[in-house]
Enzyme design. Sequence first.
Site, PDB file in Angstrom:
ATOM      1  N   SER A  64     -24.511-121.971 -71.958  1.00 41.76           N
ATOM      2  CA  SER A  64     -24.687-120.420 -71.713  1.00 41.76           C
ATOM      3  C   SER A  64     -24.618-119.588 -73.227  1.00 41.76           C
ATOM      4  O   SER A  64     -24.032-120.201 -74.069  1.00 41.76           O
ATOM      5  CB  SER A  64     -23.560-120.047 -70.696  1.00 41.76           C
ATOM      6  OG  SER A  64     -23.926-120.659 -69.597  1.00 41.76           O
TER       7      SER A  64
HETATM    8  N1  SAH Z   1     -20.680-123.529 -68.021  1.00 35.51           N
HETATM    9  C1  SAH Z   1     -21.328-124.256 -68.938  1.00 35.51           C
HETATM   10  C2  SAH Z   1     -22.780-123.911 -68.216  1.00 35.51           C
HETATM   11  C3  SAH Z   1     -23.650-124.963 -68.258  1.00 35.51           C
HETATM   12  S1  SAH Z   1     -25.225-125.155 -67.243  1.00 35.51           S
HETATM   13  C4  SAH Z   1     -21.606-123.505 -70.173  1.00 35.51           C
HETATM   14  O1  SAH Z   1     -20.273-122.795 -70.622  1.00 35.51           O
HETATM   15  O2  SAH Z   1     -22.260-123.595 -71.001  1.00 35.51           O
HETATM   16  C5  SAH Z   1     -24.802-125.014 -65.644  1.00 35.51           C
HETATM   17  C6  SAH Z   1     -24.193-126.369 -65.011  1.00 35.51           C
HETATM   18  O3  SAH Z   1     -23.889-126.228 -63.783  1.00 35.51           O
HETATM   19  C7  SAH Z   1     -25.164-127.569 -65.457  1.00 35.51           C
HETATM   20  O4  SAH Z   1     -24.361-128.540 -66.418  1.00 35.51           O
HETATM   21  C8  SAH Z   1     -25.234-128.227 -64.033  1.00 35.51           C
HETATM   22  O5  SAH Z   1     -25.369-129.731 -63.958  1.00 35.51           O
HETATM   23  C9  SAH Z   1     -24.357-127.633 -63.113  1.00 35.51           C
HETATM   24  N2  SAH Z   1     -24.584-127.668 -61.852  1.00 35.51           N
HETATM   25  C10 SAH Z   1     -25.432-127.167 -61.255  1.00 35.51           C
HETATM   26  N3  SAH Z   1     -25.332-127.402 -59.922  1.00 35.51           N
HETATM   27  C11 SAH Z   1     -23.998-127.760 -59.733  1.00 35.51           C
HETATM   28  C12 SAH Z   1     -23.057-128.197 -58.441  1.00 35.51           C
HETATM   29  N4  SAH Z   1     -23.536-127.954 -57.270  1.00 35.51           N
HETATM   30  N5  SAH Z   1     -21.649-128.442 -58.614  1.00 35.51           N
HETATM   31  C13 SAH Z   1     -21.370-128.560 -60.063  1.00 35.51           C
HETATM   32  N6  SAH Z   1     -22.057-128.315 -61.215  1.00 35.51           N
HETATM   33  C14 SAH Z   1     -23.384-127.892 -60.874  1.00 35.51           C
END
Ligand code: SAH
Length: 216
Positions: A64
């Site tokens: 993010s």
């Molecule tokens: N919090 C992270 C954001 C990563 S992007 C940061 O600090 O950068 C969002 C993430 O959500 C991805 O890795 C994706 O695999 C995950 N995701 C999507 N659907 C999900 C679900 N149902 N349960 C857990 N993770 C999920």
Amino acid sequence: MNNAELYIGMRKKMVQQLQQKFQYGREVLEAMNAVPRHLFIEKGMEHLAYEDKPLPIAAGQTISQPSTVALQTHLSGIKKWDKVLEIGTGCGYQTAVLAQLGARVYSIERQRELYLAAQKNLARMGYDKPLLFFGDGYKGLPQFAPFKAIIVTCGAQQLPQELLLQLEIGGRMVIPIGEEKQQQTLAVIERIGENEFNKTTHGKCSFVPMLEGTNK
Ligand code: SAH
């Protein structure tokens, strides 16, 4: 100047820019100033770590962008010792910011590769307190509920009902909701009673989708 000093300078500048953008609050900015975002970035892209941009990580996902992490953290209202659930650990950056604030962090990731990478990243930086789980965030962690805040870092098509019920009364969920990637709205849902919720919205956003099930 060595690399570490260089990154400290870049990070300070990033935080100054965030400060001019919005009142995220002193504690949030201090936490962002403490977490070495470049250590979460894929090799070869570290020089972009302190720009206010999302960047690609493994499994086709993203880290993010800093202003989004600051905004979600601010909107969650999280303070030291609060119990918080993050959905979508990714490479662990938001997890580290929450841990830096002194929150008791639980985080779920559905991509095994990222779940493992986040474990490694956070341990390497000395964040040994967050509890990471490989699983489907739609289900939450009922065994550890209720949570003071739930921060969803992927875009949901609809409000996940099972998760809402894992909020404590007075607790908040920060969640991007929307059908299309470019058309999500960042919402805050506050649980104001056993079956009463209050929703506010906080502008447009763009997250990778929240998907059901897990990916080995
Ligand atoms: N919090 C992270 C954001 C990563 S992007 C940061 O600090 O950068 C969002 C993430 O959500 C991805 O890795 C994706 O695999 C995950 N995701 C999507 N659907 C999900 C679900 N149902 N349960 C857990 N993770 C999920």
